[in-house]
Each structure stands twice: as structure tokens, then as C-alpha cells.
Design an enzyme around this catalytic site. Structure first.
Site, mmCIF file in Angstrom:
data_model
loop_
_atom_site.group_PDB
_atom_site.id
_atom_site.type_symbol
_atom_site.label_atom_id
_atom_site.label_comp_id
_atom_site.label_asym_id
_atom_site.label_seq_id
_atom_site.Cartn_x
_atom_site.Cartn_y
_atom_site.Cartn_z
ATOM 1 N N ASP A 155 -8.860 3.420 -3.615
ATOM 2 C CA ASP A 155 -9.934 3.438 -2.616
ATOM 3 C C ASP A 155 -11.202 4.082 -3.131
ATOM 4 O O ASP A 155 -11.506 5.227 -2.777
ATOM 5 C CB ASP A 155 -9.457 4.217 -1.391
ATOM 6 C CG ASP A 155 -8.238 3.583 -0.733
ATOM 7 O OD1 ASP A 155 -7.886 2.447 -1.097
ATOM 8 O OD2 ASP A 155 -7.653 4.220 0.140
ATOM 9 N N ASP A 211 0.821 -1.207 0.000
ATOM 10 C CA ASP A 211 0.000 0.000 0.000
ATOM 11 C C ASP A 211 0.862 1.266 0.000
ATOM 12 O O ASP A 211 2.067 1.207 0.245
ATOM 13 C CB ASP A 211 -0.904 -0.023 1.234
ATOM 14 C CG ASP A 211 -2.161 0.813 1.080
ATOM 15 O OD1 ASP A 211 -2.392 1.354 -0.025
ATOM 16 O OD2 ASP A 211 -2.924 0.908 2.062
ATOM 17 N N GLU A 257 2.476 7.348 -1.850
ATOM 18 C CA GLU A 257 2.139 8.679 -2.370
ATOM 19 C C GLU A 257 2.429 9.803 -1.388
ATOM 20 O O GLU A 257 2.231 10.972 -1.710
ATOM 21 C CB GLU A 257 0.631 8.770 -2.683
ATOM 22 C CG GLU A 257 0.015 7.608 -3.385
ATOM 23 C CD GLU A 257 -0.399 6.505 -2.427
ATOM 24 O OE1 GLU A 257 0.042 6.526 -1.260
ATOM 25 O OE2 GLU A 257 -1.137 5.614 -2.850
#
Lengths: 677, 677
Positions: A471, A404, A407
């Protein structure tokens, strides 16, 4: 005068400028009146709040480089650009052919420049695709696209109430261009691609009729253009440049990856119930294998990357048992370490963390908890984190994980390699992918272990084994719901990431959004026609309808996993093709129907390989669904009804999304078998 | 070298540039490294929807004019600016003294220029005020202010739900800088003003520490700087330049102007009830004297500017009767004519309307009805509209009116004078003011008739007899509610419009906002301490609590009108001062307390003249209110309690806003009398 740089690339002198073409396509055109290059300098302000960036630029000067002189040297052509006639040169571009690519290299003479705007020649009717993973617009013409990896936004459309609430409460609403995976590479409908080699902030503006303006907040390392005779050939060239994903592990095709949380017993129980109902399961994916915490956002993870035996007793044994049944265990990791954990302690002591300007560990706010940033520019830290993955994940028995984030690199962090974090920010996702890649590769497990990422950048093609679309909100919105994952897969496929999938049912249930049964079912239907089916409980599982929410859903879900498994021989072929030639698994219609003008604007249907056309139902309460079919012989998967192309409408009861196969497909027999499930 | 342009203005040569100062204050500083001037060109996109503008600019070039040569001529100093050493000059600025003002005139050499960015020298601690009527920020430092007359916005703050709804439904939410009355003039806390003579789109940016950057989408006619020894002297100089308002008519001081609608009988009945309760009334203001229509926005007017005898039978007689009682009649007009009316027919036939590009009457959408735009650049149309005002308003018996709108001139309209509507757009409000001014003047009624406007621009100082603060939301929001009218009055006062007032109770009740009794009462309290008290029923009267909503309110209201009338001798002095010297009636605290650093950041309190300090209660359910008092001898109006300055807290029951008077005021006796009402 015309200079042939190689047989494909040609520089043609004009009266007061020049034109450069590849395959007869003019990609650059420069005259004194219409210069191809503007340079200047700006002062940016970048504020981050939990992965959401507020970026403002004050452009102090922006000047055309109108005056260009072309000069041939041994191995390249040099173009010297000046602001005024006979003025000092501001920038020299060397032009050469390199493996059939047109390569522009930059030699900065004016040291003040920190912005360039390069104009590529455009036609009015041209369309453009790519720029990483774009969730709102597949064809990007008519808009500009800031390219900066970030949270994708909750709502992603300033006219929705969800977005407004997310903006006001958390600065998190986002907009059409926000993405975890930007990339300064676009593909033109004129069958060429343009890639800018840079990790600086960029903004590609496709709003103008006669040019695309590529803004970069640095002098790029180089710019490439390459053309092809077909889109199939073009994606092959793109992936020859960026690399290709390995094939997915064989066990993937055993069935869905069930996203379950809550500890060994809960997982066992849910798994047994699913299996008993006939759900085909390829893996169980437990994010919280390393522990969890509860925040106001919802259920969050512990972020100390090792098995948590309190949460998951006997997991070491269980993974083996499940494996014997053909069900693999998948976990979760990201590139940050929570301050409460032992990994943070180690990293901090050894100096593996990124620092703040005071020389202390830089702590990032992830929403009611804080983490250190493992500094991958420090070779020791890089190697250490690979060992964490090898020891704590692979050796423990994980056959896959969500890798995950990536960013959030703050722009004021101090990194070991001394490069500005503003330059490293966009690079981070691909470096993070590479850490995972090398850990798996060095364990000899490529093709057996798979990790999936939402963040990406140039390089993810080679180093990220599987994308997931991030998401989504658990709703029907075009910009952030079910529909948005289709342009996401198509755009990333155009720039070489041909394996994508999404959280079945979506993820984010903030601001009143709750996942309905119907949304879950429609999403599962679509998932059966993607390379990987995987569910997610959502950030607030209690607000989300789950796969086992009732018997009807469980049955529908079991059937869709059976469709997925039945399709596996076909899917495997597509995945292999992606690994070998970079042809994405999910493809835009124009990939195989270049002559069909309408196909260039379709972003909510896709070709699944060349032989299936999938038009997911992305609105609620639909009994019929309109589909556009390019001219061919199509068979409606569920009824066998035949069509020859054009706009058609078909019945779409739950469990029967609008899917068609090509009558002449060599897989026609398989598709017929699928239709009877 | 130092050139003295006059005894106040000095040009000082620097090593590689120069500095210009007035009164020892450096206002311009130019060096090669830090140039004072940037030029370039851009392509703007301007979309209007019902007075709300979406303006985007694509700046193609923006280049510093680093190289300047100073040259003295007979009556001025010339500065020649070039982009590069010994390059062609792009712009020449002539610098001269004119009536103690520093005047910069521009001679454009580079014909491509359509944007200039002029930097005025700034200090870090400096504050800036003015720029027309600013509703969110009185001190503008730290933000940029686009200067373009428009609807002010509903909500005016992107974080409020009202604003979001207004944006999504009507593109009408607005932001902190939206105003009906912008003006490219700012006042610095260093005691100088800077005025840019232009009507082009401008954007003044006060975000930088060492300069203010004034962006103008045209070459300005000229730029002025003028300094003074005190703020009182400075506003005198400002109004010497722009002109001053005449005094208000004597009848104003008879009491409130009651905003009533619904026909002669309704007005009569409401008026009688008010009078019976002891409300002091100076006028009845009936917007719908010329008829009304109902739209989804609420009650709207007919827009055909003549008495509507169906709606108002016997009005011609009634106005006389009321006048005898000391109560004047006020109406409404704006510069558009609805297509259903006879005025439109006349204007259209005679060619008095602005045209579209096809040469037809340009029709503007005002929200479910359409109007023509009277083309004031056509001298005949201008004269005709003055006659409409004289004949249909003044001669009919109106002693005042709302001269509404002026902000909607579309930028694609074709005008008689051949000037681009982009240049005329900002000019329109002051031209509209001038039409009214001349109609009143030519009728010999200046000082007897009063009209009030929300739209404004440079020139409104002379031609607009009274401002009102526009269409506030009927709520407590800082940016668009009760509080916002205070900075509005203070900022417009700084640039020479010293007479302001507002709709008591506010106007806009969209998106769930309803006017409460408490809001009405607090607004009425504030209104008693402004030069004019006037109520408005609101756009949806049924959603707004009215002055006669219940007995308690009517009594409170009557009392406040008595306070207003009792204060009249003082108020008249202030209004006279404004007419004579431009000293505004409502003044920022620093106007009289220059040494008090805190006073420069106070925008929700004001000095009413020099002897009253008013701190309106702008939050609901407040029993106590915190006030900042500059060092002086203050007496709390209602209790007589004495204070010497600093932060104090006083009781503020309804009807008793936080008001203080200077103990040594010559009006102390009057104030004591007010305190007993």
C-alpha cells in the site's frame, strides 16, 4: 588442520578457532577473541495495533560462546560451544554439506537460551540484498533490519509529516524496515546467500565492518549458506531451495487489470469507456465483489467471501460475457472473516477460528470492524478455507484475486497446533499463500488463475503466484511512494520472488496526500515495464486521480497498455525464465554487469530481463532524467539514440520513461515496434 | 547467618545468596536465580548536534554474576562475584557502613567490563523520585531514565507537532527524560535514597516490578544507600551528603527580576514604566549586557564576557543608581568563549581551551556561531575563568547572573586532565557551578551575589546558588510548557536542590509557538509562589507577549509582585530552612502527608513550605480548577473558604491561582494580608 566437508565447503582450524568457507569465500570465522556466536535470553513486549507492531526487547543476558571444540563424526562435523574454557557446552552446531549447501544444525544444551546472535564473516566493501521485500534500502549494508511481517507503514520515514501524523493518529507511520514480506535470507555481493530457517522474530544487522550479526529469537531449525559463480546461478540455487512461481496466465498479457469498484453497472461503464479509448484490458479487478463498508479510513470491504448480488447484480453472467471478450474477472479475499458474515458464523460454530486465552474467538480490530482469524493450524479449518476459495471464488468464475493480508496474526492468539503465535506470526503469510495455492492447484487451474499478495515469508516463492508491493502512499516520497516499489521488486527478486507489480497510482491517500494526475501517469508508465499492469482506485477514490480522470490521461494510459501488450512476447520469455530458473523479471543491474562497481548501489533503476534497462521517473515535474548505464551498447527506446554506458541524461516527457534496450538483443525488432506506439 | 554491618545495616545470608537491608528495608537481594549484578561491555555511538545527543549502544555482552561468596574482613564485608561456580571473580564489592550509610565499593577484576547493571530490590507499589531535575515525570516508576546532561528538548514529546518539527529541523525535539540536570540518585517512597557516584552515562530503569536496574557505563566509584524515618529527615540526610545552597540575597525579596534587553535606555524606560505601575522590582537582568547577535533561532548573545559599552552606555553608573533604589543589576555568562572576542584570544594563546584530536582548539557550533570550551580540568584555565567572573562581572557591579549552559561538552574533546570527555561530560555542569561558587566566595559575596543555572549534576547542591528550570516552550504543553517546571522543582528538591524558579512566560517560541497574554499571566501567578520571580523576554521577543504588553497585564503583574513581596517573610523562612536542613522550598505533598497515598502521584501541585499548597493553573481558558488537598484544615487564600481535604474545585480568575494555607499556620495573619492584595 583443514577439514574438507565437501569439495566446496572447507573448515580450516585456526590457532584458537576455525574458519569455514564455501567456494573459497569465508562465511564463518570463530576465535576466542572474535567469537561467531552469542547466546542469551530476553523478555520481549509485543503490542499490535491494526497490523502495526511495537516490539521492545529486554535482553537480560547475552554471552559470547568463545570456546569451541571441533569434532568429526560420520556424516557431519560437530562444534561444541561453551561460555568458558572446559565449561559445559551451551550449544552444539553440526556442520554438513547437503546438496552443495553448507548446513548448520543446532542442538541447544543450555535451556535458558531464547536469543542467538550468529555472526557471518563480512568484508568492509561487501553489500547485502534480500531479506524479503525491502522498500527503502535494496543494499542493506549500514543498517539493521528487524524481520517481522507487519503493515509496511504510512510514510515509512520519521522525518516526513505524513509518517508523523500516521504515527500519532494510528501508530501506523512505520520505518525503513517495515514490510509485509520479511525473510531471514540475505544475498551477499560476494555471491553467496545465507538463509536462516526460522519463523521467530529476527533482526539482521549489517552495520559492522567485519561481520553481519543475525539475531534470532529462537534456536533456528538450521542455517544454510550456498555460493555460486554468478548472480544468475545464485538466484537459480536460491529458487531451487525455496521453489519458483508458475508462469502467469496467458490472459494477463491481454492488457491492464483495471481496478474498479462500485457495482456491475459502474464497472461495465468504466470498462466500456476504457475500451472505446483503446485501453487494452486483460481483466477487471473488483475488490468489492463481496460488498463494502465505509470507515473513517476510507472505503473498506465486507470481508464475507462470496459474491454480493446486491452490490454486483448479474455478476455471474457478466464474468462470462467479459471472458468471451478476453477480459477476466478478479476479486478479493483475505484470511479473516468479519463477524457480521455467514462465514464467520460457520467458522465459529465449527471451531475453525483462533482463540483468545479465555477460549473465545479472538477478534481482531481491523479499523472500526472486527474479524475472526481462520486458524490454518487446524487442518479442518485449513481445508474448509480452501473450499471457500474453490466454491465461492474459482467456481463462481473468478480468474484471479488479491489474497490480501496475512501480517496481522496477534502474538497472544491461541492456535490449534499449540505453537506460540510468536512463532506462527511470521509463518502465516506463507501458509496463507499455500491455502490459495492448493485451492487453485486442486481446481486444476494453476497457470490459469492468478492471485497476488503483499504479505510473504519463506515459502512464498513456491506458493504465491504474484507479489504486489503493498500500500504505497499516493505521492513521490522515496520511502513510501512510487520509487519504493523498485527496491521492493529487486529485493524480493533476489530471494526468489521474481514476479512483482504494484498499484498503479499508489493506494494510501491519508493525511492530506492526494493522487495527482502526474503521479498516476508516471506510475502507469512504470507499470508497462512490469509483468502485470494493474490500477487501484485507492483507499479514498475521491482523493485519487483515476485512469479515466480526463481525456489526456486516458489516452496516455491507453498508450501505455499498448506498450505493455506489444512487449508481451518479451515479457512472457522473462516470466518463463523465472518459472524455470528463478531469474527474476525485474533485476538489479549487477545481475548482468557484475564487474560494474557502481551497479551495486543502484536501487531506482532495473533491468527488465537482460535486454531492457528501465529508469522510472519518480520525481514530479521532470523534463529530463539522469540514468546510469553499465558499459554496453544501449539504444534509447523512444529516440533510437545510442549510448555506450556511464551517466546519461534523456528527455522524459510524460509517456516516455527512460528506457533503453541492448542493441544486440534478439528482441531489438520488437523494441523498435514498441518505440513507435 | 546474619551479619550486622552496623545497627541499621544488615546482611542476611539466604540459601543461595543474600539480602542487605537498611532500617529493615531490603535494598539489595541476590540469589543465583535472581542476581543483583550484571556486567558486560558495549560500544556506544554518541553524536552531538548543538547540545542534543544521539546516543546508541551496542551491548556485546551482558552476563549475570550469579555466583557470590560473602567474606568478612576487618572493616568491611567483601562479596566476590563470578559468572560461573568457582569461576574467576569478575567483580568484588566491599560493603561497609560509613556515617550510617551503606556504601558499596567496587573492585573490577575482569578488565573487559565497561557496563554494569545493578539491581536494587523493589516493591510493586514503590514510587521513585529524583534523578536530578525531571520535567515530565516526578514519579519515575514505569519508565527508564537515561542520565546525560543535554539540551532538554523543544517539545519533549514525540506526539507533539512542535517536537516533530524541532527533531526534523534541528534534532532538538527531545523526549521525556531529556534534562539539563540529570543525577544518578533516586529517592524511594520506601524512605531511602540510592546514589551512584559516577559521571559516566547512566540509565536508571524503573520499569520492573521487583527491581530497579541501574545501568552505568563505567565501574562507579561507589554506591550509597541511606534510609530515614521520614521524608523530611531523608532530604536532610541527602543534603548532608551533597551540600546545601546558601540563602538568597536579601535584595531578592524586593521584587521581580525583570528580564530586559536592548541597552541602557530601553532598560531604564521599561523599568520606570514598571515602577510607575507599582511593579515591585528586585533586579534588572540584562542578558545582553555583553552584546548580542541575531541568528535564525532568534536573538543570541555575544559570548565575550565583559561589559559592552556600545550596547549599554553608562551601565557602570547606572548599576550604582539602581542599587540605591534597591534594584540590583544581573547579567549573563556561560563557560564558552566566542571566537570573535578577546577572551577567546587570551584563552587560545594561553592554552586554556579544550582541544580536538589534532591538538587545535575545539570549536563548538552553538547555532550559527562558534566557541571555544574553557578547559576547567586545566587548573590555570579554571583560575583564569574565576578571575574573569570576579573582574568582569562582580567587580563591574553585577549582583547576579545566569550561569548558562554546561551541557555541551562534546565527547570527542581532548582535556588537560587526560580523562575521557565521555566521563567528564556529566561532571561539567557541577564544575561550572563550582567555578562560579568560588569566584563569588573568594570575592566575599556569598549570600549577596546570586547566579542561577539550568545545567546540573551531583555537586550542584553545594555549588549552585539557584536553579532555573531551563528553556520551556511558550505554551501549555505538559512536557515542555508551564506545567513542566513543577515536577522540575519537585524532583530537584528531592535530591537536594531546594531553590528553583523558571522563566516567567517560558522561553522558546520556535515552530509557531507564540507566548500569549494569558500564558504570561498564569506563569507570573505561579512565579509569585516560588523563591524567585524572574521574567524572560524569550528567544524571539517579538513573538512573546511581555509583562508590559498592555495595561491589564502590567497591573496583574504588579499585583503578583506585591504578593511575592508580601510573602517574603514566609519565603525567607523556607529559604533559610533549605540552607540549614536541605528541606526544599517547593515540596511534594507526601513530604508532609506521608500517610496520604494519593499524594505520591501528584506532580502539578506543591507545598510551598509546609503551610501553603499551590496548584498552578496550567491549562488555558480555565475559570475553575480542581485541586487535591490532603487531610488538614485548609483555607482558600483568596476567599477564606475552609476545606478539610479531598478533591475540591475553586474559581481561578486571572490573578487568583489555586492557593491554600493551613489554618493553623503561624503565618496565617500574613496569608490573610496577602489575600487582600
Amino acid at each position: 588442520m583443514s577439514i574438507k566437508i565437501d569439495k566446496k565447503i572447507k573448515l580450516q582450524k585456526l590457532n584458537d578457532g576455525f574458519e569455514i568457507s564455501i567456494n573459497e569465500i569465508t562465511v564463518l570465522r570463530h576465535t576466542i577473541e572474535q567469537p561467531m556466536l552469542y547466546v542469551g535470553y530476553g523478555e520481549e513486549k509485543i503490542d499490535m495495533y491494526r497490523g502495526n507492531f511495537d516490539i521492545k526487547d529486554y535482553v537480560i543476558e547475552r554471552t559470547a560462546l568463545r570456546y569451541a571444540t571441533v569434532e568429526e563424526s560420520d556424516d557431519s562435523t560437530l562444534i561444541r560451544f561453551s561460555k568458558y574454557p572446559k565449561g559445559e557446552e551451551s550449544l552444539i552446531i553440526s556442520i554438513k554439506e547437503e546438496q552443495q549447501r553448507l548446513k548448520l544444525e543446532f542442538d541447544q544444551k543450555d535451556k535458558m537460551i531464547n536469543r542467538i546472535w550468529l555472526r557471518a564473516a563480512a568484508d568492509q566493501d561487501e553489500k547485502v540484498y534480500g531479506c524479503g521485500e525491502q522498500l527503502s534500502y535494496f543494499n542493506m549494508r549500514g543498517k539493521n533490519f528487524p524481520l517481522w511481517t507487519s503493515e509496511p507503514g504510512v510514510g515509512r520515514n520519521k522525518t516526513t509529516y505524513t509518517t508523523w501524523q500516521a504515527d500519532v493518529k494510528d501508530k501506523a507511520g512505520g520505518d525503513y524496515y517495515n514490510t509485509n514480506f520479511p525473510q531471514p535470507t540475505y544475498v551477499s555481493s560476494k555471491k553467496y546467500y545465507c538463509h536462516v530457517e526460522t519463523t521467530a522474530y529476527a533482526d539482521f544487522d549489517f552495520q559492522n565492518d567485519s561481520f553481519h550479526e543475525l539475531q534470532i529469537w529462537d534456536i533456528p531449525k538450521y542455517v544454510l549458506f550456498e555460493a555460486a559463480d554468478s548472480f544468475v546461478s545464485l538466484v537459480e540455487k536460491i529458487t531451487a531451495l525455496f521453489g519458483r512461481q508458475p508462469e502467469l496466465p496467458e490472459w494477463t498479457y491481454n492488457g491492464v487489470w483495471l481496478g474498479i469498484q462500485g457495482g456491475t453497472d459502474v464497472v461495465e461503464e468504466k470498462l466500456e469507456r476504457a475500451l472505446a479509448k483503446g485501453v487494452k484490458v486483460g481483466g477487471v479487478w473488483c475488490q468489492d465483489w463481496q460488498g463494502k463498508r465505509i470507515t473513517s479510513f476510507g472505503k473498506r470491504l465486507m470481508w464475507n467471501w462470496r459474491w454480493n448480488p446486491e452490490e454486483y447484480p448479474n455478476l455471474d453472467q457478466k464474468t462470462k460475457e467479459w471472458k468471451e471478450k478476453g477480459i477476466r474477472f478478479l476479486g478479493y479475499i483475505n484470511p479473516y472473516v468479519a463477524i457480521e458474515g455467514d462465514l464467520y458464523k460457520t467458522a465459529s460454530e465449527k471451531g475453525y477460528l483462533a482463540l483468545n486465552e479465555q477460549g473465545e474467538d479472538y477478534l481482531v480490530d481491523f479499523g472500526e470492524f472486527y474479524c475472526g482469524v481462520v486458524d490454518f493450524t487446524n487442518p479442518e479449518a485449513y481445508e474448509w478455507y480452501k473450499e471457500v476459495i474453490k466454491d465461492n471464488l474459482i467456481d463462481f468464475g473468478l480468474d484471479g484475486w488479491m489474497a490480501d493480508f496475512g501480517e496481522y496474526l496477534p502474538t497472544d492468539v491461541v492456535l490449534k497446533n499449540g505453537v506460540s503465535a510468536k512463532i506462527m506470526h511470521n509463518a502465516w503469510p506463507a501458509i496463507w499463500a499455500k491455502v490459495n495455492y492448493e485451492a487453485v492447484q486442486e481446481s486444476g487451474k494453476l497457470g490459469e488463475v492468478v492471485y497476488f499478495m503483499r504479505a510473504g515469508y519463506t515459502g512464498s516463492q513456491k506458493y504465491c503466484t504474484l507479489l504486489w508491493a503493498g500500500d504505497q502512499s499516493v505521492n513521490w516520497s522515496l520511502d513510501d511512494g512510487l520509487a519504493s516499489v523498485i527496491p521492493a521488486a529487486l529485493s524480493s527478486g533476489m530471494i526468489g520472488c521474481g514476479l512483482s507489480h504494484s498499484d498503479i497510482g499508489g493506494y494510501t491517500s491519508l493525511h492530506g496526500n492526494k493522487r495527482t494526475k502526474e503521479l498516476f501517469m508516471r506510475w502507469a508508465e512504470m507499470g508497462a515495464f512490469t509483468p502485470v499492469m494493474r490500477t487501484h482506485e485507492g483507499n479514498r477514490p475521491d482523493d485519487c486521480f483515476q485512469f479515466d480522470g480526463d481525456e489526456e490521461t486516458l489516452e496516455h494510459f491507453a498508450r501505455m497498455t499498448n506498450v505493455y501488450v506489444k512487449l508481451a512476447p518479451y515479457t512472457k520469455e522473462l516470466v518463463k525464465m523465472n518459472a524455470e530458473s528463478g531469474l527474476p523479471v525485474q533485476r538489479p543491474l549487477f545481475m548482468h554487469y557484475e564487474e560494474d562497481e557502481k551497479s551495486y548501489d543502484i536501487q531506482y533503476q532495473y533491468l527488465y530481463g537482460s535486454d531492457l534497462l528501465v529508469a522510472p521517473v519518480y520525481e514530479e515535474k521532470k523534463e529530463k532524467w539522469s540514468v546510469y548505464l553499465p558499459e554496453d551498447e544501449w539504444v534509447h527506446l523512444w529516440t533510437g539514440e545510442e549510448y555506450n554506458g556511464g551517466g546519461v541524461e534523456v528527455d522524459v516527457p510524460l509517456g516516455y520513461p527512460a528506457v533503453f534496450y541492448r542493441k544486440n538483443s534478439v528482441f531489438a525488432k520488437l523494441f523498435k515496434e514498441v518505440s513507435t506506439i
